[in-house]
Design an enzyme around this catalytic site. Structure first.
Site, PDB file in Angstrom:
ATOM      1  N   GLY A 143       0.787  -1.220   0.000  1.00  0.00           N
ATOM      2  CA  GLY A 143       0.000   0.000   0.000  1.00  0.00           C
ATOM      3  C   GLY A 143       0.821   1.272   0.000  1.00  0.00           C
ATOM      4  O   GLY A 143       0.468   2.253  -0.655  1.00  0.00           O
TER       5      GLY A 143
ATOM      6  N   GLN B  93      -7.823  -0.125   3.727  1.00  0.00           N
ATOM      7  CA  GLN B  93      -8.694  -0.672   4.771  1.00  0.00           C
ATOM      8  C   GLN B  93     -10.104  -0.953   4.249  1.00  0.00           C
ATOM      9  O   GLN B  93     -10.979  -1.359   5.029  1.00  0.00           O
ATOM     10  CB  GLN B  93      -8.781   0.299   5.951  1.00  0.00           C
ATOM     11  CG  GLN B  93      -7.475   0.498   6.699  1.00  0.00           C
ATOM     12  CD  GLN B  93      -7.015  -0.748   7.439  1.00  0.00           C
ATOM     13  OE1 GLN B  93      -7.762  -1.711   7.623  1.00  0.00           O
ATOM     14  NE2 GLN B  93      -5.761  -0.745   7.873  1.00  0.00           N
TER      15      GLN B  93
ATOM     16  N   HIS C  36      -1.590  -7.753   2.622  1.00  0.00           N
ATOM     17  CA  HIS C  36      -1.611  -8.358   3.958  1.00  0.00           C
ATOM     18  C   HIS C  36      -2.781  -7.878   4.816  1.00  0.00           C
ATOM     19  O   HIS C  36      -2.938  -8.329   5.946  1.00  0.00           O
ATOM     20  CB  HIS C  36      -0.276  -8.144   4.672  1.00  0.00           C
ATOM     21  CG  HIS C  36       0.000  -6.744   5.102  1.00  0.00           C
ATOM     22  ND1 HIS C  36      -0.051  -6.351   6.412  1.00  0.00           N
ATOM     23  CD2 HIS C  36       0.341  -5.648   4.394  1.00  0.00           C
ATOM     24  CE1 HIS C  36       0.256  -5.070   6.497  1.00  0.00           C
ATOM     25  NE2 HIS C  36       0.490  -4.619   5.287  1.00  0.00           N
TER      26      HIS C  36
ATOM     27  N   CYS D 247       1.964   1.355  11.369  1.00  0.00           N
ATOM     28  CA  CYS D 247       3.179   1.901  10.762  1.00  0.00           C
ATOM     29  C   CYS D 247       3.854   2.922  11.658  1.00  0.00           C
ATOM     30  O   CYS D 247       4.968   3.338  11.406  1.00  0.00           O
ATOM     31  CB  CYS D 247       2.843   2.546   9.412  1.00  0.00           C
ATOM     32  SG  CYS D 247       2.170   1.383   8.228  1.00  0.00           S
TER      33      CYS D 247
END
Length: 385
Positions: A70, A180, A202, A326
Protein backbone atom coordinates in the site's frame (compact mmCIF):
# COMPACT_ATOMS: atom_id res chain seq x y z
CA UNK A 1 -7.22 -18.12 25.14
CA UNK A 2 -5.64 -15.97 22.44
CA UNK A 3 -7.58 -13.15 20.80
CA UNK A 4 -6.02 -11.33 17.84
CA UNK A 5 -7.84 -8.00 17.34
CA UNK A 6 -5.21 -6.21 15.25
CA UNK A 7 -6.38 -7.21 11.79
CA UNK A 8 -6.09 -3.65 10.45
CA UNK A 9 -2.35 -3.92 11.06
CA UNK A 10 -2.04 -7.29 9.37
CA UNK A 11 -3.99 -10.49 8.92
CA UNK A 12 -3.09 -14.15 9.14
CA UNK A 13 -2.52 -15.67 5.70
CA UNK A 14 -5.19 -18.09 4.54
CA UNK A 15 -4.03 -21.68 4.11
CA UNK A 16 -4.59 -21.62 0.31
CA UNK A 17 -2.48 -18.46 0.16
CA UNK A 18 0.36 -20.17 2.01
CA UNK A 19 0.05 -23.21 -0.26
CA UNK A 20 0.36 -21.22 -3.49
CA UNK A 21 3.22 -19.12 -2.14
CA UNK A 22 5.15 -22.27 -1.24
CA UNK A 23 4.34 -23.87 -4.60
CA UNK A 24 5.65 -20.87 -6.54
CA UNK A 25 8.83 -20.84 -4.47
CA UNK A 26 9.60 -24.57 -4.59
CA UNK A 27 8.05 -25.87 -7.83
CA UNK A 28 6.98 -23.13 -10.24
CA UNK A 29 9.93 -20.91 -9.38
CA UNK A 30 10.75 -19.57 -12.85
CA UNK A 31 11.32 -15.94 -13.75
CA UNK A 32 8.16 -14.79 -15.58
CA UNK A 33 10.34 -12.80 -17.99
CA UNK A 34 12.13 -15.98 -19.12
CA UNK A 35 10.95 -17.45 -22.43
CA UNK A 36 11.26 -21.10 -21.47
CA UNK A 37 8.63 -23.32 -19.89
CA UNK A 38 9.46 -22.48 -16.30
CA UNK A 39 9.15 -18.79 -17.04
CA UNK A 40 5.83 -19.25 -18.81
CA UNK A 41 4.50 -21.24 -15.83
CA UNK A 42 5.40 -18.34 -13.56
CA UNK A 43 3.82 -15.81 -15.90
CA UNK A 44 0.51 -17.66 -15.70
CA UNK A 45 0.31 -16.87 -11.98
CA UNK A 46 0.65 -13.17 -12.74
CA UNK A 47 -2.06 -13.34 -15.39
CA UNK A 48 -4.41 -15.26 -13.12
CA UNK A 49 -4.03 -12.84 -10.21
CA UNK A 50 -4.46 -9.82 -12.46
CA UNK A 51 -7.61 -11.39 -13.89
CA UNK A 52 -9.05 -12.12 -10.43
CA UNK A 53 -8.35 -8.61 -9.11
CA UNK A 54 -9.69 -6.90 -12.22
CA UNK A 55 -12.95 -8.84 -11.87
CA UNK A 56 -13.39 -7.79 -8.24
CA UNK A 57 -13.18 -4.14 -9.32
CA UNK A 58 -14.88 -4.55 -12.72
CA UNK A 59 -11.92 -2.96 -14.50
CA UNK A 60 -9.55 -4.03 -17.27
CA UNK A 61 -6.69 -6.35 -16.48
CA UNK A 62 -4.19 -3.96 -18.06
CA UNK A 63 -5.19 -1.35 -15.47
CA UNK A 64 -3.80 -3.42 -12.55
CA UNK A 65 -0.16 -2.88 -11.57
CA UNK A 66 1.46 -4.96 -8.86
CA UNK A 67 3.53 -3.20 -6.20
CA UNK A 68 5.30 -3.99 -2.94
CA UNK A 69 2.23 -2.89 -0.96
CA UNK A 70 0.00 0.00 0.00
CA UNK A 71 2.75 2.50 0.79
CA UNK A 72 4.33 2.10 -2.61
CA UNK A 73 0.95 2.25 -4.33
CA UNK A 74 0.07 5.50 -2.55
CA UNK A 75 3.46 7.06 -3.28
CA UNK A 76 3.25 6.12 -6.94
CA UNK A 77 -0.32 7.34 -7.34
CA UNK A 78 0.33 10.71 -5.69
CA UNK A 79 3.84 11.71 -6.69
CA UNK A 80 3.97 10.39 -10.23
CA UNK A 81 0.46 11.58 -11.07
CA UNK A 82 1.23 15.08 -9.79
CA UNK A 83 4.50 15.27 -11.70
CA UNK A 84 2.89 13.94 -14.88
CA UNK A 85 0.14 16.57 -14.79
CA UNK A 86 1.94 19.60 -13.36
CA UNK A 87 1.66 21.60 -16.57
CA UNK A 88 -2.10 21.70 -15.99
CA UNK A 89 -1.66 22.96 -12.42
CA UNK A 90 0.19 22.40 -9.18
CA UNK A 91 -2.67 22.23 -6.69
CA UNK A 92 -3.59 18.96 -4.96
CA UNK A 93 -6.21 18.22 -2.31
CA UNK A 94 -6.28 15.59 0.42
CA UNK A 95 -7.66 15.19 3.95
CA UNK A 96 -6.04 15.93 7.28
CA UNK A 97 -6.57 12.35 8.50
CA UNK A 98 -4.79 10.38 5.78
CA UNK A 99 -2.29 7.63 6.49
CA UNK A 100 1.35 8.69 6.57
CA UNK A 101 1.80 6.93 3.22
CA UNK A 102 -0.33 9.73 1.74
CA UNK A 103 0.61 12.64 4.02
CA UNK A 104 4.36 12.23 3.47
CA UNK A 105 4.14 12.14 -0.35
CA UNK A 106 1.96 15.25 -0.12
CA UNK A 107 4.62 16.98 1.98
CA UNK A 108 7.20 15.94 -0.60
CA UNK A 109 5.11 17.58 -3.31
CA UNK A 110 5.07 20.76 -1.23
CA UNK A 111 8.86 20.71 -1.24
CA UNK A 112 8.70 20.52 -5.04
CA UNK A 113 6.54 23.63 -5.21
CA UNK A 114 3.04 22.14 -5.26
CA UNK A 115 0.27 23.65 -3.15
CA UNK A 116 -1.52 21.12 -0.96
CA UNK A 117 -4.91 21.68 0.66
CA UNK A 118 -5.63 19.50 3.69
CA UNK A 119 -9.36 19.23 4.32
CA UNK A 120 -10.45 19.26 7.99
CA UNK A 121 -12.87 16.66 9.37
CA UNK A 122 -15.75 16.62 11.82
CA UNK A 123 -15.88 14.85 15.17
CA UNK A 124 -16.35 11.47 13.47
CA UNK A 125 -13.45 11.94 11.06
CA UNK A 126 -15.48 12.71 7.92
CA UNK A 127 -14.73 15.54 5.53
CA UNK A 128 -17.34 18.07 4.42
CA UNK A 129 -18.30 17.92 0.74
CA UNK A 130 -18.96 21.66 0.87
CA UNK A 131 -15.40 22.30 2.02
CA UNK A 132 -14.11 20.02 -0.71
CA UNK A 133 -16.08 21.95 -3.32
CA UNK A 134 -14.71 25.24 -2.00
CA UNK A 135 -11.16 23.87 -2.14
CA UNK A 136 -11.35 22.82 -5.80
CA UNK A 137 -9.78 25.25 -8.29
CA UNK A 138 -8.93 25.50 -11.97
CA UNK A 139 -5.39 24.36 -11.26
CA UNK A 140 -6.41 21.35 -9.10
CA UNK A 141 -4.92 18.26 -10.72
CA UNK A 142 -5.33 15.58 -8.04
CA UNK A 143 -7.60 14.77 -5.12
CA UNK A 144 -6.60 11.92 -2.78
CA UNK A 145 -9.06 10.69 -0.16
CA UNK A 146 -8.91 7.49 1.87
CA UNK A 147 -11.92 5.18 1.61
CA UNK A 148 -11.78 4.05 5.26
CA UNK A 149 -9.72 5.70 7.99
CA UNK A 150 -7.27 3.19 9.41
CA UNK A 151 -7.54 4.48 13.01
CA UNK A 152 -11.20 5.37 13.42
CA UNK A 153 -12.84 3.12 10.84
CA UNK A 154 -14.63 6.17 9.42
CA UNK A 155 -15.89 5.76 5.87
CA UNK A 156 -15.20 8.90 3.87
CA UNK A 157 -17.79 10.03 1.27
CA UNK A 158 -15.58 8.87 -1.60
CA UNK A 159 -18.34 8.29 -4.14
CA UNK A 160 -19.90 11.72 -3.57
CA UNK A 161 -16.48 13.37 -3.51
CA UNK A 162 -15.36 11.75 -6.76
CA UNK A 163 -18.59 12.84 -8.47
CA UNK A 164 -18.08 16.39 -7.22
CA UNK A 165 -14.49 16.49 -8.47
CA UNK A 166 -15.50 15.17 -11.91
CA UNK A 167 -18.22 17.80 -12.16
CA UNK A 168 -16.20 20.83 -11.03
CA UNK A 169 -12.69 19.81 -12.16
CA UNK A 170 -13.17 17.26 -14.95
CA UNK A 171 -9.45 17.16 -15.74
CA UNK A 172 -8.42 16.41 -12.15
CA UNK A 173 -7.68 12.82 -11.16
CA UNK A 174 -9.18 11.16 -8.09
CA UNK A 175 -7.18 8.70 -5.98
CA UNK A 176 -8.40 6.66 -3.04
CA UNK A 177 -6.34 4.77 -0.51
CA UNK A 178 -8.57 1.69 -0.25
CA UNK A 179 -6.18 -0.30 1.91
CA UNK A 180 -8.69 -0.67 4.77
CA UNK A 181 -11.67 -0.91 2.40
CA UNK A 182 -10.82 -3.46 -0.28
CA UNK A 183 -12.37 -6.78 0.69
CA UNK A 184 -14.81 -4.99 3.03
CA UNK A 185 -16.77 -3.13 0.34
CA UNK A 186 -17.74 -3.74 -3.24
CA UNK A 187 -15.73 -1.00 -4.98
CA UNK A 188 -16.18 -0.28 -8.67
CA UNK A 189 -13.79 2.56 -9.62
CA UNK A 190 -15.20 3.24 -13.07
CA UNK A 191 -18.74 3.49 -11.76
CA UNK A 192 -17.88 6.00 -9.04
CA UNK A 193 -15.24 8.03 -10.87
CA UNK A 194 -12.08 6.83 -9.11
CA UNK A 195 -8.99 7.01 -11.36
CA UNK A 196 -6.42 5.46 -9.02
CA UNK A 197 -6.90 3.00 -6.15
CA UNK A 198 -4.34 1.53 -3.74
CA UNK A 199 -4.54 -1.89 -2.06
CA UNK A 200 -2.26 -3.92 0.22
CA UNK A 201 -2.25 -7.72 0.28
CA UNK A 202 -1.61 -8.36 3.96
CA UNK A 203 -4.82 -6.59 5.00
CA UNK A 204 -6.93 -9.27 3.27
CA UNK A 205 -5.18 -12.45 4.49
CA UNK A 206 -2.59 -12.28 1.72
CA UNK A 207 1.21 -12.05 1.95
CA UNK A 208 3.12 -9.04 3.21
CA UNK A 209 5.19 -7.07 0.75
CA UNK A 210 2.72 -7.13 -2.13
CA UNK A 211 -0.17 -4.95 -3.26
CA UNK A 212 -1.50 -3.27 -6.35
CA UNK A 213 -2.40 0.06 -7.85
CA UNK A 214 -5.38 0.40 -10.15
CA UNK A 215 -4.75 3.07 -12.78
CA UNK A 216 -7.52 4.00 -15.19
CA UNK A 217 -6.20 3.61 -18.73
CA UNK A 218 -6.95 7.27 -19.43
CA UNK A 219 -5.07 8.57 -16.39
CA UNK A 220 -1.77 10.30 -17.00
CA UNK A 221 0.90 8.93 -14.66
CA UNK A 222 4.66 8.50 -14.86
CA UNK A 223 6.48 5.18 -14.48
CA UNK A 224 7.60 4.34 -10.96
CA UNK A 225 10.69 2.22 -11.60
CA UNK A 226 12.73 2.16 -14.80
CA UNK A 227 14.74 -0.83 -15.94
CA UNK A 228 13.71 -4.16 -17.40
CA UNK A 229 10.38 -3.07 -18.81
CA UNK A 230 8.15 -5.32 -16.69
CA UNK A 231 4.49 -4.31 -16.25
CA UNK A 232 4.46 -2.36 -19.52
CA UNK A 233 7.52 -0.40 -18.41
CA UNK A 234 5.56 1.28 -15.63
CA UNK A 235 7.19 -0.64 -12.79
CA UNK A 236 10.30 -2.48 -13.83
CA UNK A 237 11.92 -5.23 -11.79
CA UNK A 238 11.53 -8.98 -11.53
CA UNK A 239 7.94 -9.72 -10.57
CA UNK A 240 7.25 -11.04 -7.07
CA UNK A 241 5.52 -14.19 -8.28
CA UNK A 242 4.90 -15.82 -4.87
CA UNK A 243 3.48 -12.61 -3.43
CA UNK A 244 1.35 -11.84 -6.47
CA UNK A 245 0.04 -15.40 -6.65
CA UNK A 246 -0.89 -15.26 -2.97
CA UNK A 247 -2.52 -11.86 -3.44
CA UNK A 248 -4.73 -13.25 -6.18
CA UNK A 249 -5.90 -16.12 -4.00
CA UNK A 250 -6.60 -13.73 -1.11
CA UNK A 251 -8.52 -11.31 -3.33
CA UNK A 252 -10.68 -14.09 -4.72
CA UNK A 253 -11.41 -15.42 -1.22
CA UNK A 254 -12.27 -11.94 0.07
CA UNK A 255 -15.17 -11.65 -2.35
CA UNK A 256 -16.50 -15.20 -2.03
CA UNK A 257 -19.66 -15.32 0.12
CA UNK A 258 -19.14 -11.59 0.46
CA UNK A 259 -22.50 -10.66 1.99
CA UNK A 260 -22.22 -13.36 4.66
CA UNK A 261 -18.70 -12.28 5.59
CA UNK A 262 -19.69 -8.64 5.92
CA UNK A 263 -22.71 -9.57 8.03
CA UNK A 264 -20.44 -11.56 10.34
CA UNK A 265 -17.99 -8.68 10.66
CA UNK A 266 -20.81 -6.25 11.41
CA UNK A 267 -22.23 -8.56 14.05
CA UNK A 268 -18.82 -8.89 15.74
CA UNK A 269 -18.33 -5.13 15.72
CA UNK A 270 -21.81 -4.46 17.11
CA UNK A 271 -21.40 -7.12 19.79
CA UNK A 272 -18.07 -5.68 20.85
CA UNK A 273 -19.28 -2.06 20.73
CA UNK A 274 -22.33 -2.75 22.89
CA UNK A 275 -20.22 -4.45 25.53
CA UNK A 276 -17.31 -2.00 25.59
CA UNK A 277 -19.71 0.94 25.88
CA UNK A 278 -20.84 -0.40 29.28
CA UNK A 279 -17.35 0.01 30.75
CA UNK A 280 -16.93 3.17 32.87
CA UNK A 281 -15.04 6.21 31.49
CA UNK A 282 -14.91 4.67 28.03
CA UNK A 283 -15.61 6.30 24.67
CA UNK A 284 -16.02 4.90 21.16
CA UNK A 285 -14.31 7.45 18.90
CA UNK A 286 -15.36 6.51 15.38
CA UNK A 287 -18.84 6.22 13.91
CA UNK A 288 -20.95 3.10 14.24
CA UNK A 289 -23.48 1.92 11.66
CA UNK A 290 -23.04 2.51 7.94
CA UNK A 291 -20.68 5.47 8.38
CA UNK A 292 -18.15 3.16 9.99
CA UNK A 293 -16.24 0.27 8.45
CA UNK A 294 -17.41 -3.20 9.54
CA UNK A 295 -14.14 -4.18 11.18
CA UNK A 296 -12.62 -1.25 13.12
CA UNK A 297 -13.50 0.16 16.56
CA UNK A 298 -11.47 2.94 18.18
CA UNK A 299 -11.97 3.09 21.95
CA UNK A 300 -10.69 5.59 24.50
CA UNK A 301 -10.16 4.38 28.07
CA UNK A 302 -9.80 7.45 30.28
CA UNK A 303 -7.12 7.22 32.95
CA UNK A 304 -5.05 4.51 31.24
CA UNK A 305 -2.27 5.18 28.75
CA UNK A 306 -2.87 3.21 25.57
CA UNK A 307 0.62 1.72 25.58
CA UNK A 308 0.17 0.45 29.13
CA UNK A 309 -3.20 -1.11 28.32
CA UNK A 310 -1.87 -2.63 25.11
CA UNK A 311 0.90 -4.50 26.95
CA UNK A 312 -1.38 -5.50 29.80
CA UNK A 313 -3.76 -7.07 27.30
CA UNK A 314 -0.85 -8.70 25.48
CA UNK A 315 0.13 -10.48 28.69
CA UNK A 316 -3.32 -12.09 28.61
CA UNK A 317 -3.00 -13.12 24.95
CA UNK A 318 -5.10 -10.25 23.55
CA UNK A 319 -3.49 -8.33 20.70
CA UNK A 320 -4.63 -4.79 19.81
CA UNK A 321 -3.07 -1.60 18.49
CA UNK A 322 -2.54 1.88 19.89
CA UNK A 323 -2.97 3.41 16.43
CA UNK A 324 -1.57 2.93 12.95
CA UNK A 325 0.74 -0.08 12.90
CA UNK A 326 3.18 1.90 10.76
CA UNK A 327 3.75 4.35 13.60
CA UNK A 328 2.57 2.78 16.85
CA UNK A 329 5.89 1.03 17.45
CA UNK A 330 7.71 4.36 17.59
CA UNK A 331 7.81 7.08 20.23
CA UNK A 332 5.61 9.67 18.56
CA UNK A 333 3.27 12.46 19.63
CA UNK A 334 -0.41 11.71 20.06
CA UNK A 335 -2.18 10.59 16.88
CA UNK A 336 -2.81 13.40 14.40
CA UNK A 337 -6.12 11.78 13.54
CA UNK A 338 -7.34 11.98 17.15
CA UNK A 339 -6.29 15.62 17.34
CA UNK A 340 -8.09 16.41 14.09
CA UNK A 341 -11.41 15.15 15.50
CA UNK A 342 -10.81 17.31 18.61
CA UNK A 343 -10.98 14.35 20.93
CA UNK A 344 -11.26 15.17 24.63
CA UNK A 345 -7.74 15.36 26.08
CA UNK A 346 -8.39 12.57 28.58
CA UNK A 347 -8.73 10.13 25.67
CA UNK A 348 -5.90 11.42 23.46
CA UNK A 349 -3.20 9.12 24.78
CA UNK A 350 -5.64 6.52 26.05
CA UNK A 351 -7.10 5.21 22.80
CA UNK A 352 -6.80 1.65 21.54
CA UNK A 353 -7.89 0.24 18.17
CA UNK A 354 -9.64 -3.12 17.94
CA UNK A 355 -9.98 -4.55 14.44
CA UNK A 356 -11.70 -7.78 13.52
CA UNK A 357 -11.72 -10.42 10.81
CA UNK A 358 -14.10 -13.24 10.01
CA UNK A 359 -11.90 -15.67 11.95
CA UNK A 360 -12.68 -13.87 15.22
CA UNK A 361 -15.45 -15.10 17.52
CA UNK A 362 -17.83 -13.70 20.14
CA UNK A 363 -16.13 -15.95 22.69
CA UNK A 364 -12.88 -14.06 22.06
CA UNK A 365 -14.74 -10.78 22.57
CA UNK A 366 -16.23 -12.06 25.84
CA UNK A 367 -12.74 -13.01 27.01
CA UNK A 368 -11.48 -9.54 26.09
CA UNK A 369 -14.32 -7.86 27.99
CA UNK A 370 -13.73 -9.97 31.10
CA UNK A 371 -10.06 -9.04 30.93
CA UNK A 372 -10.79 -5.32 30.52
CA UNK A 373 -13.16 -5.34 33.49
CA UNK A 374 -10.40 -6.87 35.57
CA UNK A 375 -7.52 -4.72 34.31
CA UNK A 376 -9.00 -1.23 34.00
CA UNK A 377 -9.60 -0.55 37.74
CA UNK A 378 -6.10 -1.77 38.58
CA UNK A 379 -4.38 0.23 35.84
CA UNK A 380 -6.35 3.37 36.64
CA UNK A 381 -5.42 3.09 40.30
CA UNK A 382 -1.73 3.30 39.43
CA UNK A 383 -2.00 6.01 36.79
CA UNK A 384 -0.25 9.24 37.71
CA UNK A 385 -2.55 12.23 38.20
Amino acid sequence: MEAYFDNSATTRCLDPVVDIVVKTMKEDYGNPSSRHGKGMEAEQYLRKSREIIAKTLKVKEKEIFFTSGGTESNNWAIIETALANQRAGKHVVTTAVEHAAVIQPMMYLKELGFEVTFLPVDGTGRISLEELENALREDTILVSMMYVNNELGTREPVEEAAALVKKKCPKALFHTDAIQAYGKYQIYPKKIGVDLLSVSGHKIHGPKGVGFLYVDEKAKIRPLILGGGQQKGMRSGTDNVPGIAGLGVAAEAAYQDFAAKQALLRSLKEYFSEKVATLPDTRINGPLGELGAPHIVSVGFAGVRSEVLLHALEERGIYVSSGSACSSNKTLPVSTVLREIHLDSKYLDSTVRFSFCTQNTKEEIDYCMDTLRELLPVLRRYTRH
